[in-house]
Enzyme design. Structure first.
Site, PDB file in Angstrom:
ATOM      1  N   HIS A 145       0.840  -1.202   0.000  1.00  0.00           N
ATOM      2  CA  HIS A 145       0.000   0.000   0.000  1.00  0.00           C
ATOM      3  C   HIS A 145       0.876   1.254   0.000  1.00  0.00           C
ATOM      4  O   HIS A 145       0.632   2.191  -0.780  1.00  0.00           O
ATOM      5  CB  HIS A 145      -0.907  -0.026   1.234  1.00  0.00           C
ATOM      6  CG  HIS A 145      -1.645   1.248   1.489  1.00  0.00           C
ATOM      7  ND1 HIS A 145      -2.962   1.438   1.124  1.00  0.00           N
ATOM      8  CD2 HIS A 145      -1.264   2.410   2.102  1.00  0.00           C
ATOM      9  CE1 HIS A 145      -3.342   2.650   1.477  1.00  0.00           C
ATOM     10  NE2 HIS A 145      -2.331   3.259   2.082  1.00  0.00           N
ATOM     11  N   GLU A 146       1.888   1.273   0.848  1.00  0.00           N
ATOM     12  CA  GLU A 146       2.767   2.447   0.925  1.00  0.00           C
ATOM     13  C   GLU A 146       3.599   2.602  -0.350  1.00  0.00           C
ATOM     14  O   GLU A 146       3.799   3.728  -0.830  1.00  0.00           O
ATOM     15  CB  GLU A 146       3.677   2.347   2.155  1.00  0.00           C
ATOM     16  CG  GLU A 146       2.945   2.279   3.487  1.00  0.00           C
ATOM     17  CD  GLU A 146       1.997   3.441   3.715  1.00  0.00           C
ATOM     18  OE1 GLU A 146       2.226   4.523   3.128  1.00  0.00           O
ATOM     19  OE2 GLU A 146       1.019   3.268   4.459  1.00  0.00           O
ATOM     20  N   HIS A 149       1.515   4.307  -2.861  1.00  0.00           N
ATOM     21  CA  HIS A 149       1.526   5.768  -2.711  1.00  0.00           C
ATOM     22  C   HIS A 149       2.739   6.373  -3.414  1.00  0.00           C
ATOM     23  O   HIS A 149       2.631   7.377  -4.124  1.00  0.00           O
ATOM     24  CB  HIS A 149       1.585   6.147  -1.228  1.00  0.00           C
ATOM     25  CG  HIS A 149       0.257   6.178  -0.543  1.00  0.00           C
ATOM     26  ND1 HIS A 149      -0.824   6.868  -1.034  1.00  0.00           N
ATOM     27  CD2 HIS A 149      -0.161   5.606   0.626  1.00  0.00           C
ATOM     28  CE1 HIS A 149      -1.852   6.727  -0.205  1.00  0.00           C
ATOM     29  NE2 HIS A 149      -1.475   5.962   0.799  1.00  0.00           N
ATOM     30  N   GLU A 225      -6.215   7.112  -1.186  1.00  0.00           N
ATOM     31  CA  GLU A 225      -6.148   5.925  -0.336  1.00  0.00           C
ATOM     32  C   GLU A 225      -6.752   4.719  -1.046  1.00  0.00           C
ATOM     33  O   GLU A 225      -6.232   3.606  -0.947  1.00  0.00           O
ATOM     34  CB  GLU A 225      -6.867   6.175   0.995  1.00  0.00           C
ATOM     35  CG  GLU A 225      -6.106   7.054   1.957  1.00  0.00           C
ATOM     36  CD  GLU A 225      -4.734   6.507   2.286  1.00  0.00           C
ATOM     37  OE1 GLU A 225      -4.601   5.285   2.553  1.00  0.00           O
ATOM     38  OE2 GLU A 225      -3.773   7.297   2.263  1.00  0.00           O
TER      39      GLU A 225
END
Length: 300
Positions: A145-146, A149, A225
């Protein structure tokens, strides 16, 4: 580069629309006649507004390390740190970005964040609590997930959006102050606002416009997100990403230990129930994020 070009094109379009609208409404000639040069004001606000946002972006890694007391892993001291470096390296290669710095910060809350001015010069950090309580496949999903980003360039895009909004908050606040001052000077006896009165109106207007701008930034943050969740699902698997979010949901009653300056970059910020909280929340409710993954609505 394309993101920068799109930003400049969007900013130019907004400037042109604002200028044309103010001219058609007769505001620009009126303000110019009362000593306010619109073009000079806009340039001034743009320089100041963008400078603050870009400086924050360029020092974001340093600020993140300082505020969370994060320890960057340069040489792994144990098997967990070695696994963490290897996993981030693998995910970064799969996402097509350079290896970011990897750090652990001392917080019992399960959390993680990514920051940095460039997707090839980023920082990914996880909390000690996350490493203690999550299973390896869930930690991998959080890291994915990071990395999502970073690969999506969210930090840069958010800084550019914030800079544009800073510009227009400053710009329109001063237009409001000038209009009030001109109204008070409409006859020969009017003395206007004076310096302190003018600044008071500017401050109040900046607070009001700033609240609106914050809602815009929060909306974009919530949108990204979902994209990062989709990227995490693509890199680590939907099941692992859903399980990781469910594990985070189970900890929503734990006090948030992330610094305010990093909440937008964390994977979770706890629960938000009230309408106003949701309008200003940087993250969607975890239930909504889990539902989106299950429905594949945001999967890339």
């Amino acid at each position: 580069m394309m993101r920068i070009l799109l930003f400049l094109a969007t900013n130019l379009a907004v400037v042109l629309v604002a200028s044309i609208t103010l001219r058609l409404l007769g505001v620009e000639p009126y303000l110019n006649a009362n000593g306010l040069n619109m073009n000079s004001l806009l340039i001034f606000c743009f320089v100041i507004g963008m400078a603050g946002s870009l400086v924050s972006l360029f020092i974001s890694k340093w600020m993140a390390k300082m505020s969370t007391k994060a320890k960057v892993i340069e040489q792994p001291g144990n098997a967990t740190e070695r696994w963490l470096l290897d996993t981030v390296g693998e995910l970064a290669r799969d996402a097509g970005i350079k290896m970011p710095e990897v750090a652990i910060f001392p917080a019992q809350q399960s959390n993680a964040f990514a920051t940095g001015w460039n997707k090839n010069d980023a920082l990914v950090a996880v909390s000690a609590g996350l490493l203690e309580r999550m299973r390896p496949e869930e930690i991998r999903a959080v890291l994915a997930h990071e990395i999502g980003h970073v690969a999506n360039g969210d930090m840069v895009t958010l800084a550019l959006i914030q800079g544009v909004l800073n510009t227009f908050v400053m710009f329109f606040a001063r237009i409001v102050a000038q209009l009030v001052d001109s109204f008070l000077r409409r006859d020969d006896e009017g003395g206007g606002l004076g310096f302190f009165g003018y600044m008071a109106v500017v401050i109040v207007a900046e607070i009001v416009f700033g609240l609106v701008a914050s809602m815009v930034v929060a909306w974009f943050s919530r949108f990204r997100e979902y994209r990062a969740d989709a990227a995490g699902a693509k890199l680590a698997g939907s099941g692992a990403m859903i399980n990781a979010l469910a594990r985070l949901k189970a900890e929503t009653q734990m006090p948030d230990q992330m610094p305010d300056t990093l909440t937008a970059f964390a994977i979770t910020t706890g629960q938000t129930r009230k309408l106003m909280e949701r309008l200003f929340a940087s993250h969607p409710p975890l239930d909504d994020r889990i539902r989106a993954l299950k429905e594949s609505a945001y999967r890339e």
